[in-house]
Motif scaffolding. Structure first.
Motif, PDB file in Angstrom:
ATOM      1  N   GLY A  55       0.786  -1.229   0.000  1.00  0.00           N
ATOM      2  CA  GLY A  55       0.000   0.000   0.000  1.00  0.00           C
ATOM      3  C   GLY A  55       0.815   1.274   0.000  1.00  0.00           C
ATOM      4  N   ARG A  56       2.150   1.178   0.153  1.00  0.00           N
ATOM      5  CA  ARG A  56       3.000   2.367   0.239  1.00  0.00           C
ATOM      6  C   ARG A  56       3.680   2.607  -1.109  1.00  0.00           C
ATOM      7  NH1 ARG A  56       1.073   4.065   4.974  1.00  0.00           N
ATOM      8  NH2 ARG A  56       2.842   5.503   5.150  1.00  0.00           N
ATOM      9  N   VAL A  57       3.816   3.860  -1.494  1.00  0.00           N
ATOM     10  CA  VAL A  57       4.428   4.218  -2.772  1.00  0.00           C
ATOM     11  C   VAL A  57       5.918   3.927  -2.725  1.00  0.00           C
ATOM     12  CG1 VAL A  57       4.901   6.086  -4.398  1.00  0.00           C
ATOM     13  CG2 VAL A  57       2.706   6.012  -3.186  1.00  0.00           C
ATOM     14  N   ILE A  58       6.410   3.179  -3.724  1.00  0.00           N
ATOM     15  CA  ILE A  58       7.856   2.943  -3.826  1.00  0.00           C
ATOM     16  C   ILE A  58       8.445   3.621  -5.054  1.00  0.00           C
ATOM     17  CG2 ILE A  58       7.753   0.775  -2.556  1.00  0.00           C
ATOM     18  CD1 ILE A  58       7.992  -0.663  -5.273  1.00  0.00           C
ATOM     19  N   ASP A  59       7.610   4.024  -6.007  1.00  0.00           N
ATOM     20  CA  ASP A  59       8.118   4.728  -7.180  1.00  0.00           C
ATOM     21  C   ASP A  59       6.950   5.264  -7.987  1.00  0.00           C
ATOM     22  OD1 ASP A  59       9.936   5.824  -8.885  1.00  0.00           O
ATOM     23  OD2 ASP A  59      10.842   3.930  -9.533  1.00  0.00           O
ATOM     24  N   ALA A  60       7.269   6.232  -8.865  1.00  0.00           N
ATOM     25  CA  ALA A  60       6.274   6.806  -9.774  1.00  0.00           C
ATOM     26  C   ALA A  60       7.016   7.351 -10.981  1.00  0.00           C
ATOM     27  CB  ALA A  60       5.476   7.911  -9.088  1.00  0.00           C
ATOM     28  N   ASN A  61       6.361   7.344 -12.130  1.00  0.00           N
ATOM     29  CA  ASN A  61       7.048   7.853 -13.318  1.00  0.00           C
ATOM     30  C   ASN A  61       6.863   9.362 -13.445  1.00  0.00           C
ATOM     31  OD1 ASN A  61       4.389   8.042 -14.140  1.00  0.00           O
ATOM     32  ND2 ASN A  61       4.705   7.071 -16.130  1.00  0.00           N
ATOM     33  N   ASP A  62       7.556   9.922 -14.441  1.00  0.00           N
ATOM     34  CA  ASP A  62       7.539  11.375 -14.608  1.00  0.00           C
ATOM     35  C   ASP A  62       6.142  11.898 -14.929  1.00  0.00           C
ATOM     36  OD1 ASP A  62      10.201  11.575 -14.067  1.00  0.00           O
ATOM     37  OD2 ASP A  62      10.850  11.685 -16.168  1.00  0.00           O
ATOM     38  N   ASP A  88       0.745   6.300   1.725  1.00  0.00           N
ATOM     39  CA  ASP A  88      -0.341   5.350   1.459  1.00  0.00           C
ATOM     40  C   ASP A  88      -1.117   5.889   0.270  1.00  0.00           C
ATOM     41  OD1 ASP A  88      -2.817   3.972   1.424  1.00  0.00           O
ATOM     42  OD2 ASP A  88      -2.518   3.397   3.512  1.00  0.00           O
ATOM     43  N   PHE A  89      -0.905   5.300  -0.893  1.00  0.00           N
ATOM     44  CA  PHE A  89      -1.402   5.877  -2.143  1.00  0.00           C
ATOM     45  C   PHE A  89      -2.924   5.945  -2.175  1.00  0.00           C
ATOM     46  CE2 PHE A  89      -2.393   5.469  -6.772  1.00  0.00           C
ATOM     47  CZ  PHE A  89      -1.937   6.724  -7.133  1.00  0.00           C
ATOM     48  N   LEU A  90      -3.579   4.851  -1.836  1.00  0.00           N
ATOM     49  CA  LEU A  90      -5.033   4.826  -1.911  1.00  0.00           C
ATOM     50  C   LEU A  90      -5.669   5.778  -0.910  1.00  0.00           C
ATOM     51  CD1 LEU A  90      -5.724   1.023  -2.418  1.00  0.00           C
ATOM     52  CD2 LEU A  90      -5.981   2.838  -4.105  1.00  0.00           C
ATOM     53  N   THR A  91      -5.071   5.887   0.272  1.00  0.00           N
ATOM     54  CA  THR A  91      -5.642   6.731   1.321  1.00  0.00           C
ATOM     55  C   THR A  91      -5.388   8.209   1.045  1.00  0.00           C
ATOM     56  OG1 THR A  91      -5.394   4.985   2.959  1.00  0.00           O
ATOM     57  CG2 THR A  91      -5.654   7.237   3.782  1.00  0.00           C
ATOM     58  N   GLU A  92      -4.168   8.547   0.634  1.00  0.00           N
ATOM     59  CA  GLU A  92      -3.785   9.948   0.527  1.00  0.00           C
ATOM     60  C   GLU A  92      -4.012  10.529  -0.863  1.00  0.00           C
ATOM     61  OE1 GLU A  92      -0.040  10.975   2.286  1.00  0.00           O
ATOM     62  OE2 GLU A  92      -0.082   9.276   3.660  1.00  0.00           O
ATOM     63  N   TRP A  93      -4.121   9.697  -1.890  1.00  0.00           N
ATOM     64  CA  TRP A  93      -4.275  10.212  -3.247  1.00  0.00           C
ATOM     65  C   TRP A  93      -5.584   9.805  -3.911  1.00  0.00           C
ATOM     66  CZ3 TRP A  93      -0.771  13.340  -5.955  1.00  0.00           C
ATOM     67  CH2 TRP A  93       0.427  13.621  -5.278  1.00  0.00           C
ATOM     68  N   LEU A  94      -6.117   8.652  -3.565  1.00  0.00           N
ATOM     69  CA  LEU A  94      -7.362   8.165  -4.188  1.00  0.00           C
ATOM     70  C   LEU A  94      -8.402   7.870  -3.115  1.00  0.00           C
ATOM     71  CD1 LEU A  94      -5.870   5.715  -6.849  1.00  0.00           C
ATOM     72  CD2 LEU A  94      -6.641   8.055  -7.219  1.00  0.00           C
ATOM     73  N   SER A  95      -8.644   8.843  -2.262  1.00  0.00           N
ATOM     74  CA  SER A  95      -9.530   8.622  -1.116  1.00  0.00           C
ATOM     75  C   SER A  95     -10.983   8.387  -1.537  1.00  0.00           C
ATOM     76  CB  SER A  95      -9.464   9.826  -0.170  1.00  0.00           C
ATOM     77  OG  SER A  95      -9.777  11.034  -0.864  1.00  0.00           O
ATOM     78  N   ASP A  96     -11.392   8.886  -2.730  1.00  0.00           N
ATOM     79  CA  ASP A  96     -12.779   8.726  -3.178  1.00  0.00           C
ATOM     80  C   ASP A  96     -12.993   7.463  -4.004  1.00  0.00           C
ATOM     81  OD1 ASP A  96     -13.428  11.103  -1.960  1.00  0.00           O
ATOM     82  OD2 ASP A  96     -13.071  12.304  -3.758  1.00  0.00           O
ATOM     83  N   THR A  97     -11.971   6.639  -4.098  1.00  0.00           N
ATOM     84  CA  THR A  97     -12.086   5.433  -4.925  1.00  0.00           C
ATOM     85  C   THR A  97     -13.032   4.432  -4.268  1.00  0.00           C
ATOM     86  OG1 THR A  97      -9.788   5.772  -5.554  1.00  0.00           O
ATOM     87  CG2 THR A  97     -10.755   3.657  -6.104  1.00  0.00           C
ATOM     88  N   PRO A  98     -13.856   3.739  -5.051  1.00  0.00           N
ATOM     89  CA  PRO A  98     -14.782   2.737  -4.486  1.00  0.00           C
ATOM     90  C   PRO A  98     -14.042   1.656  -3.704  1.00  0.00           C
ATOM     91  CG  PRO A  98     -15.333   3.206  -6.774  1.00  0.00           C
ATOM     92  CD  PRO A  98     -14.032   3.891  -6.506  1.00  0.00           C
ATOM     93  N   ALA A  99     -14.723   1.108  -2.689  1.00  0.00           N
ATOM     94  CA  ALA A  99     -14.117   0.083  -1.837  1.00  0.00           C
ATOM     95  C   ALA A  99     -13.734  -1.158  -2.635  1.00  0.00           C
ATOM     96  CB  ALA A  99     -15.079  -0.283  -0.702  1.00  0.00           C
ATOM     97  N   GLU A 100     -14.526  -1.515  -3.657  1.00  0.00           N
ATOM     98  CA  GLU A 100     -14.207  -2.702  -4.463  1.00  0.00           C
ATOM     99  C   GLU A 100     -12.870  -2.542  -5.179  1.00  0.00           C
ATOM    100  OE1 GLU A 100     -16.944  -1.010  -4.546  1.00  0.00           O
ATOM    101  OE2 GLU A 100     -18.570  -2.340  -3.881  1.00  0.00           O
TER     102      GLU A 100
END
Length: 816
Positions: free
Chosen positions: A273-280, A297-309
């Protein structure tokens, strides 16, 4: 504190103290590089890396301790018991291994509080392990004297070591960034230093020669060599291992990063769940640096509105919002792909993101184009119908009435004809902008075609019909005032328009969308028939009139198909005193309906023009009249009226030529009568059509002369052979000086222009005498003959069949 300072300043060799610190820093530096690697491996690899981390960390701390001990000068000879010295090394390795292992515990099933607790506990174990190693190592010292401790300083040293040990692994987290590693190294170094030198300050050695010293001890010289070998070996092994692994990982990572940066889509790699890398592409999308997002925590801090599924991995695609701490939100589509764990790393999740702002903007633009009129940017017909349907449903629920207005601009066709369609489009665009700015949220307006607009007026919290009608009238008047403002056409011209507005209310004037729109349209047409620039509310009488017109239209079509129409002919005479000779007839259409009886042309001709029946009806009249005239033995002229609609048909000259050829009628005998009003609808087209007809040899008469808009200009520009003075002026002869002046002027004008002139509607001897006195010899009217079937004038058109009648000597009026 003074004892610690005095011990460090006066009882230690500073050079060896610095060497000890350097050895400790090297070991701790290598240890955190190994720990970072252990945090991202699979379980089997994690254990191996954690063991190597513990060996290097424990060995480094142990070496630091004993080198610092070598720098300590207790005044008396010092030796070290071998077993306890070895045990202290083992304690250092075991406790640091356990501590780092506890701190490295992670996974998606752990919440943040559990992660924090594991790091604090791991740091506590490392801190206490340092203390255990130190005091075990101190217990290996053998001196001719008595060793005692200041327990308050001992406790303080242990607490300091534990606190900084906890801080080191808490702040280091997974040691994936340089900042995390630096914080971990600094705090662990402080933990080792404060623990060691604090405990040394608490040490008290009282010389006592009577205390026996065992012979099997490790001298300081041998200890120095052993410690150096252990420290250098362990640190070198750990450093080289970490270096080789890092190079391999960096090589793979660089290749993957190049591949990732080549992608247009944003890519983010996470483990546990933790970011280890990202592209430009992602860094540009988020406006962040790589260091700022690592270990988040990518899903929590960047995609908080994403559906639970999607978060749970049950679905691999979602459209959501990318948002972060600066309150920026970007619509994105996200694809989730799992990469199973291997010998190098844990299971990795790749998130591919695509910015949807352009797509959403395009969709909104397409939706706007689908819902709006391209010219005025108002709602179009389809969208208005949808809004109306919704409003009717809401009205049914609330009981609050609605108002529908049909708006049509008066004489807009003349504007198009005068200035061109580009100017007309500009006028519509400007009027659309005005109306859009005029209305509030309670008024919806749309352009439904041409210069036709509709408005929907809601009445929040208002159910009293008197107030509804008053507000509707007020709104409609605002529209009239808005339209009345001059419209810019070009630098030289401003156009001033007016509007006709028909109003209907729901539910009183209709029970559905179709009926309410239809009734508002009926009311609007009533305004148009009355001259425009006004407001009319729908009434039931309009519906009755419409039904009658509809019936009349249907019956007229049926009459055309079933031969119920006929032509009557009215003579046109040439007079000279008391003698009159018929020189031509005017063909007049008559209709007797089986149900409604005789219907005058003034009633059904406008309906035929509205419904488009006038074109086939006019062709029938022309063809029938020409066919009838061609059968006459007496070659008299035949006059046929053309409607304004017929005159705008480009194919009219070809039709006239076809009928003449088909019937064999001499073109010189045919006279087509047109009105001034018909000519000015499209002067250029009318000129071209009449000129082409004139080339066939057909005569052109201007009917109802004097009642149009520009009579003199019409005479100058159009190929006219004869002028017909309108009967409205003839009726006023004798009693009206203005009528007398107008008739006299028209006769003189015709003579000067070398045009023939005929007076219509002559009924009395006084009228005939006036016309004869003013040299108007050609006349038509009830005095000389009523419109009748041609059989009643058989003695005129076929005189050889009636030898007893001298039709060409006198008018034959005695038979009329």
């Amino acid at each position: 504190m003074y004892r610690i300072y005095d011990c460090l300043a006066h009882q230690h060799d500073i050079v060896l103290v610095l060497v000890a610190l350097l050895i400790g820093l090297a070991g701790i530096h290598t240890a955190f590089n190994l720990y970072a690697r252990a945090c991202i491996g699979r379980l089997r690899q994690k254990i191996a890396w954690l063991f190597l981390t513990g060996v290097v960390t424990g060995g480094g701390i142990w070496a630091t301790h004993f080198i610092a001990m070598l720098s300590y000068d207790p005044v008396v000879p010092v030796g070290y018991e071998p077993l306890l010295t070895a045990i202290s090394l083992a304690i250092a390795i075991v406790t640091t291994t356990i501590g780092f292992a506890i701190a490295s515990i992670s996974g998606p099933h752990l919440v943040l509080s559990h992660l924090v607790l594991s790091r604090l506990v791991g740091g506590l174990v490392v801190g206490l392990g340092i203390s255990a190693m130190h005091f075990t190592g101190m217990s290996a010292i053998r001196v001719p004297g008595i060793i005692s401790w200041h327990m308050d300083i001992v406790i303080a040293a242990i607490l300091m070591g534990a606190l900084f040990g906890m801080a080191s692994l808490y702040l280091a987290k997974t040691a994936q960034t340089d900042q995390q590693k630096l914080l971990g190294k600094a705090n662990l170094t402080i933990a080792v230093a404060t623990m060691h030198f604090g405990a040394m300050g608490a040490l008290v050695i009282t010389p006592d020669p009577t205390v026996p010293v065992p012979a099997q001890l490790i001298s300081q010289e041998y200890l120095a060599v052993g410690v150096a070998v252990v420290a250098i070996g362990l640190i070198a092994i750990g450093f080289v291992t970490a270096l080789v692994d890092r190079q391999l990982r960096d090589h793979v990572s660089n290749r993957m990063r190049i591949l990732g940066d080549s992608a247009i889509e944003a890519l983010v790699l996470t483990q546990n769940g933790r970011v280890i890398d990202a592209n430009d592409s992602f860094l540009k999308l988020g406006g962040v640096t790589r260091a700022e997002i690592l270990d988040q925590d990518f899903l929590t801090e960047w995609l908080s509105d994403t559906p639970a599924e999607f978060k749970s991995g049950k679905v691999g695609y979602a459209e959501t919002t990318l948002s972060w701490s600066n309150n920026t939100a970007i619509p994105v589509e996200v694809v989730r792909r799992e990469i199973p764990a291997d010998e190098i790393s844990d299971a990795t999740v790749i998130f591919g993101l695509r910015d949807l702002r352009e797509r959403y903007a395009a969709e909104n633009h397409i939706r706007f184009l689908a819902e709006r009129d391209a010219l005025t940017k108002l709602l179009n017909r389809s969208t208005f119908n949808d809004r109306l349907a919704e409003a009717l449903t809401q009205s049914d629920e609330t009981g609050i009435p609605l108002t529908v207005m049909c708006i049509d601009f008066d004489h807009f066709k003349e504007l198009n004809d005068s200035f061109g369609h580009i100017a007309g489009d500009h006028a519509l665009r400007e009027l659309g902008e005005r109306l859009a700015e005029l209305f509030s949220d309670n008024v919806v307006i749309a352009r439904v075609g041409g210069d036709e607009f509709v408005a929907l007026l809601s009445h929040p919290e208002q159910s009293d019909m008197d107030n509804v009608i008053a507000r509707s009238r007020e709104t409609a008047q605002q529209i009239l005032d808005c339209v009345a403002l001059p419209v810019f056409i070009n630098a030289e011209h401003r156009a001033k328009l007016s509007a006709s507005i028909g109003i209907a209310h729901y539910p009183t004037d209709g029970n559905d969308a179709e009926s309410i729109l239809f009734h508002a349209d009926l009311a609007m047409y009533r305004v148009k028939q009355s001259g425009g620039n006004d407001i009319v509310f729908y009434s039931s009488e309009m519906d009755e009139e419409y039904r009658f017109k509809r019936q009349l239209s249907s019956n007229l079509r049926h009459a055309m198909e079933n031969g119920q129409l006929e032509l009557h002919y009215q003579p046109q005479c040439e007079t000279d005193g008391n003698d009159q000779v018929i020189h031509s007839f005017e063909a007049l259409l008559r209709w007797t309906d089986p149900e409604l009886g005789s219907i005058p042309p003034g009633r059904f001709i406008p309906i035929a023009e509205e419904t488009g029946l006038i074109v086939p009806l006019g062709e029938w009249v022309l063809r029938t009249a020409c066919k009838e005239a061609a059968r006459w033995k007496n070659p008299l002229g035949i006059g046929v009226n053309l409607s304004a609609v017929q005159l705008q048909k480009h194919e009219l000259p070809e039709l006239v030529a076809e009928i003449l050829n088909e019937t064999g009628l001499d073109p010189k005998r045919l006279e087509l009568e047109v009105t001034e009003t018909a000519l000015i609808h499209n002067p250029a087209r009318s000129m071209k059509i009449l000129s082409d007809i004139k080339k066939l040899g057909v005569r052109i008469a201007m009917d109802d002369f004097g009642t149009g808009y520009s009579s003199l200009a019409t005479l100058q520009n159009f190929p006219v052979d004869r002028i017909k003075i309108d009967q409205s002026f003839i009726k006023k002869l004798v009693s009206n000086d203005q009528a007398i002046a107008i008739v006299r002027a028209v006769i003189n004008l015709s003579r000067d222009l070398n045009l023939e002139v005929i007076a219509e509607g002559v009924e009395t001897d006084e009228q005939a005498s006036f016309l004869n006195d003013h040299d108007c010899r050609s006349v038509q009217g009830y005095k000389y003959g009523y419109p009748k079937p041609i059989s009643d004038y058989a003695h005129v058109v076929n005189p050889t069949e009636f030898p007893e009648t001298t039709a060409n000597r006198d008018s034959g009026i005695e038979t009329v």
